[in-house]
Design an enzyme around this catalytic site. Sequence first.
Site, PDB file in Angstrom:
ATOM      1  N   GLU A  47     -10.138  -0.451 -80.444  1.00 36.64           N
ATOM      2  CA  GLU A  47      -8.870  -0.157 -79.754  1.00 36.64           C
ATOM      3  C   GLU A  47      -7.959  -1.372 -79.855  1.00 36.64           C
ATOM      4  OE1 GLU A  47      -9.228   0.979 -75.587  1.00 36.64           O
ATOM      5  OE2 GLU A  47      -7.158   0.336 -75.216  1.00 36.64           O
ATOM      6  N   ARG A  51       0.221  -4.446 -77.389  1.00 38.98           N
ATOM      7  CA  ARG A  51       0.757  -5.434 -76.453  1.00 38.98           C
ATOM      8  C   ARG A  51       1.224  -6.694 -77.148  1.00 38.98           C
ATOM      9  NH1 ARG A  51      -4.192  -5.660 -72.357  1.00 38.98           N
ATOM     10  NH2 ARG A  51      -4.457  -3.416 -72.177  1.00 38.98           N
ATOM     11  N   THR A  74      -3.013   1.041 -74.931  1.00 36.07           N
ATOM     12  CA  THR A  74      -1.756   0.824 -74.204  1.00 36.07           C
ATOM     13  C   THR A  74      -0.649   1.730 -74.743  1.00 36.07           C
ATOM     14  OG1 THR A  74      -2.467  -1.517 -74.249  1.00 36.07           O
ATOM     15  CG2 THR A  74      -0.490  -1.005 -73.007  1.00 36.07           C
ATOM     16  N   LYS A 134     -10.520   7.949 -69.965  1.00 33.56           N
ATOM     17  CA  LYS A 134     -10.706   6.527 -69.687  1.00 33.56           C
ATOM     18  C   LYS A 134     -10.638   6.353 -68.158  1.00 33.56           C
ATOM     19  CE  LYS A 134      -8.198   2.164 -70.346  1.00 33.56           C
ATOM     20  NZ  LYS A 134      -7.645   1.268 -71.372  1.00 33.56           N
TER      21      LYS A 134
HETATM   22  C1  3PG Z   1      -7.500  -2.836 -71.218  1.00 36.14           C
HETATM   23  O1  3PG Z   1      -6.772  -3.709 -71.686  1.00 36.14           O
HETATM   24  O2  3PG Z   1      -7.428  -1.643 -71.453  1.00 36.14           O
HETATM   25  C2  3PG Z   1      -8.498  -3.309 -70.283  1.00 36.14           C
HETATM   26  O3  3PG Z   1      -7.810  -3.861 -69.217  1.00 36.14           O
HETATM   27  C3  3PG Z   1      -9.415  -4.353 -70.836  1.00 36.14           C
HETATM   28  O4  3PG Z   1      -9.999  -4.925 -69.730  1.00 36.14           O
HETATM   29  P1  3PG Z   1     -10.891  -6.236 -69.823  1.00 36.14           P
HETATM   30  O5  3PG Z   1     -10.031  -7.310 -70.442  1.00 36.14           O
HETATM   31  O6  3PG Z   1     -11.226  -6.525 -68.386  1.00 36.14           O
HETATM   32  O7  3PG Z   1     -12.097  -5.911 -70.643  1.00 36.14           O
END
Ligand code: 3PG
Length: 212
Positions: A47, A51, A74, A134
């Site tokens: 994924e 961002r 995102t 999710k």
């Molecule tokens: C995301 O970016 O979808 C999650 O917040 C990833 O979370 P983490 O950095 O706590 O694994």
Amino acid sequence: MTPETQSLTSRALCELAPVIPVLVVKDAGKAEGLATALVAGGLPVLEVTLRTPAALDVIREMAKVPGGHVGAGTVLTPDDAKRAKDAGASFAVSPGATERLVRACEEIGLPLLPGAVTASEVMRAMEYGYSMLKFFPAEAAGGAKSLKALAGPLPQVSFCPTGGVSLGNARDYLSLPNVICVGGSWISPDEDVALGNWDAIETRAREASGLR
Ligand code: 3PG
């Protein structure tokens, strides 16, 4: 493609490995090395969060790596979904679910893993035709305990908890019947990506792929 078909496709992707690495990549020059290390370590579903300014180029590069399934994370708007698909993303992940986003993904044939936390959000996602969701932000929203509670009234829905998941707590989630896989960023810390420490990332990926 019907929503249910898309949901099954998202489910099939989630079934490929116990962990989906969540990637925030600033430099598309790192994409190939990073994806290669993750796939070699046994994590084929990646994924790439939208961002960073480089994210679409990262998806473009990673989509060329054999054995990988590269999606965009995102994804908030129909335009995000379209740009991700055009860049070669084979699925989209969203922290939530809006009707506009769900319909846009259906229209362009992009499998979506929509986010939900509360029973009402889960029920709305079910109305849209999704049964693979999710669960975000997992730890902040009550963690494995909350997911276990949702399995009572909503046993037909499966989750990929993400947000605060780590090697230390991943098994708590993966042992639940309504969890297919988890998502997390711990496998590819910024420093390792910046320095091209692919062996370290592959080792962490292998550790994660052995979680179940
Ligand atoms: C995301 O970016 O979808 C999650 O917040 C990833 O979370 P983490 O950095 O706590 O694994």
